[in-house]
Motif scaffolding. Structure first.
Motif, PDB file in Angstrom:
ATOM      1  N   GLN A 102     -31.890  53.817   6.258  1.00 23.27           N
ATOM      2  CA  GLN A 102     -32.229  52.414   6.975  1.00 23.27           C
ATOM      3  C   GLN A 102     -33.486  52.500   7.904  1.00 23.27           C
ATOM      4  O   GLN A 102     -34.123  51.413   8.036  1.00 23.27           O
ATOM      5  CB  GLN A 102     -30.913  52.195   7.730  1.00 23.27           C
ATOM      6  CG  GLN A 102     -29.665  51.599   6.797  1.00 23.27           C
ATOM      7  CD  GLN A 102     -28.740  50.888   7.762  1.00 23.27           C
ATOM      8  OE1 GLN A 102     -28.565  50.105   7.725  1.00 23.27           O
ATOM      9  NE2 GLN A 102     -27.598  51.553   7.784  1.00 23.27           N
ATOM     10  N   LEU A 105     -36.363  52.120   5.840  1.00 25.68           N
ATOM     11  CA  LEU A 105     -36.416  50.652   5.162  1.00 25.68           C
ATOM     12  C   LEU A 105     -37.024  49.908   6.365  1.00 25.68           C
ATOM     13  O   LEU A 105     -37.846  49.002   6.122  1.00 25.68           O
ATOM     14  CB  LEU A 105     -35.163  50.066   4.918  1.00 25.68           C
ATOM     15  CG  LEU A 105     -34.549  50.512   3.439  1.00 25.68           C
ATOM     16  CD1 LEU A 105     -33.245  49.879   3.368  1.00 25.68           C
ATOM     17  CD2 LEU A 105     -35.503  49.711   2.575  1.00 25.68           C
ATOM     18  N   CYS A 109     -40.684  47.865   5.581  1.00 27.06           N
ATOM     19  CA  CYS A 109     -40.368  46.727   5.224  1.00 27.06           C
ATOM     20  C   CYS A 109     -40.605  45.761   6.479  1.00 27.06           C
ATOM     21  O   CYS A 109     -40.599  44.480   6.387  1.00 27.06           O
ATOM     22  CB  CYS A 109     -38.993  46.310   4.632  1.00 27.06           C
ATOM     23  SG  CYS A 109     -38.638  47.284   3.266  1.00 27.06           S
ATOM     24  N   LEU A 129     -37.974  42.594   2.201  1.00 28.16           N
ATOM     25  CA  LEU A 129     -37.132  43.852   1.680  1.00 28.16           C
ATOM     26  C   LEU A 129     -37.092  43.879   0.120  1.00 28.16           C
ATOM     27  O   LEU A 129     -37.301  44.678  -0.394  1.00 28.16           O
ATOM     28  CB  LEU A 129     -35.802  43.551   2.208  1.00 28.16           C
ATOM     29  CG  LEU A 129     -34.641  44.689   1.763  1.00 28.16           C
ATOM     30  CD1 LEU A 129     -35.081  46.052   2.384  1.00 28.16           C
ATOM     31  CD2 LEU A 129     -33.169  44.433   2.361  1.00 28.16           C
ATOM     32  N   ASP A 130     -36.939  42.494  -0.545  1.00 23.31           N
ATOM     33  CA  ASP A 130     -37.049  42.357  -1.791  1.00 23.31           C
ATOM     34  C   ASP A 130     -38.237  42.872  -2.470  1.00 23.31           C
ATOM     35  O   ASP A 130     -38.261  43.572  -3.573  1.00 23.31           O
ATOM     36  CB  ASP A 130     -36.609  40.851  -2.156  1.00 23.31           C
ATOM     37  CG  ASP A 130     -36.742  40.767  -3.770  1.00 23.31           C
ATOM     38  OD1 ASP A 130     -35.909  41.279  -4.459  1.00 23.31           O
ATOM     39  OD2 ASP A 130     -37.545  39.927  -4.285  1.00 23.31           O
ATOM     40  N   ILE A 133     -38.777  46.964  -1.471  1.00 20.22           N
ATOM     41  CA  ILE A 133     -37.944  48.362  -1.773  1.00 20.22           C
ATOM     42  C   ILE A 133     -37.876  49.004  -2.929  1.00 20.22           C
ATOM     43  O   ILE A 133     -37.736  50.110  -3.010  1.00 20.22           O
ATOM     44  CB  ILE A 133     -36.175  47.609  -1.610  1.00 20.22           C
ATOM     45  CG1 ILE A 133     -35.182  48.728  -1.327  1.00 20.22           C
ATOM     46  CG2 ILE A 133     -35.958  46.649  -2.934  1.00 20.22           C
ATOM     47  CD1 ILE A 133     -33.857  47.942  -1.049  1.00 20.22           C
TER      48      ILE A 133
END
Length: 339
Positions: A102, A105, A109, A129-130, A133
């Motif tokens: 996390q 991420l 992002c 994020l989309d 990722i």
């Protein structure tokens, strides 16, 4: 299982000419490279100072809680797996694998860590994020989490990942959480044995090992801006770490101690200082990097002072072709280093 000591045992010897051949061969290889000798950290001023993470060496990163030690390590891991695409193995002794995922991420992002933990994300954050990722999903990062990580488990996992996943660099988040096979003994003895084993593992596998280390509370009791900067003596069981580490770096965030300006007037808001306290045959210095507290990312600030790159300095040294040719001839290196 064969012990590290048995694997490292070598009764052979080598003469001076052969050692010089190896030395000049390594120098020629470094000169020919376009970057630093080791794996780049992603922070050019730091690479210029330590030469990147070099094969077979142990790097210790010390820091008090809230200084950004883990964020600094994760930021370097992100730089390595996303820029150089080299496989990385991370041993987590303080957190679950999911916590580190996390946080990575959030860094990659550009999303505040708390938004991910709470599931309270804005539309633009979902879009980032989309979009990103998939890139992170293909990154060559392998994690192993274990509280009080047994040393033999660490060694076996490292060797397997190097053999099967071609891992090129190893990170361990906390030195003091590595357990030396349930042997009795005081903490100093355990740290000494663990450090020696990590040194042997790095040499045996020919990969760099970067390990985080706790610092004592001594920093908290010292006064003044200089007093809050960590020292080698603040390393827990410092004498063994000092003696066996190839490079020691300290992570310091002045803003945490309400220090917002240094003695030459530089603004210290949102900055993290990386202090190189040991640097095997290289200079000692410190650099400032940017720190985004919400996402946890450590980044290179645009106003960082520029310096001549490591590779450029090596290329300057090799510019005299006649001298290099003479050196190669003197050592009979034609077959080793065709020029």
């Amino acid at each position: 299982m064969t012990s590290l000591n048995e694997m490292m045992s070598d009764n052979s010897y080598i003469d001076m000419r052969e050692m010089l051949k190896d030395c000049i061969s390594n120098l020629q290889e470094r000169t020919a490279k376009t970057g630093v000798p080791g794996i780049p950290t992603g922070f050019k001023p730091l690479d210029n100072l330590i030469g990147g993470f070099e094969k077979g060496k142990v790097y210790v990163i010390g820091g008090r809680p809230c200084m950004g030690k883990e964020e600094f390590m994760l930021s370097m891991i992100k730089n390595i797996i996303m820029k150089t695409k080299l496989p990385v193995l991370l041993f987590s002794t303080n957190h679950l694998k999911s916590d580190y995922v996390q946080r990575l991420l959030a860094m990659y992002c550009d999303i505040p860590v708390m938004h991910l933990f709470q599931g309270n994300m804005e539309i633009q954050e979902w879009k980032r994020l989309d979009k990103r990722i998939g890139e992170l999903a293909d990154a060559p990062l392998y994690m192993h989490d274990s509280l009080d990580l047994p040393l033999n488990e660490l060694v076996d996992t490292a060797r397997n990942c190097i053999r099967e996943r071609y891992v090129r660099i190893i990170f361990i988040d906390c030195l003091q959480m590595i357990d030396f096979v349930k042997e009795d003994g005081n903490p100093s003895d355990r740290v000494a044995k663990v450090m020696l084993s990590l040194k042997q593992l790095a040499r045996l596998t020919n990969v760099p090992i970067i390990v985080g280390s706790m610092l004592s509370r001594g920093v908290e009791y010292r006064d003044g801006p200089e007093g809050k900067r960590p020292q080698l003596m603040d390393l827990m069981n410092s004498s063994f770490i000092e003696g066996l580490a190839d490079v020691i770096m300290m992570v310091h965030r002045p803003e945490y101690y309400h220090i917002y300006q240094d003695d030459i007037g530089r603004d210290l808001h949102r900055k993290i200082e990386i202090i190189v306290k040991k640097n095997a045959l290289k200079p000692l210095n410190s650099i400032f990097l940017g720190f985004h507290e919400k996402t946890g990312v450590v980044y290179l600030r645009e106003n960082t002072r520029k310096s001549t790159s490591y590779s450029a300095r090596l290329k300057d040294l090799s510019s005299n072709n006649e001298a290099l040719e003479k050196l190669i001839t003197t050592l009979d290196l034609e077959e080793v280093l065709p020029y």
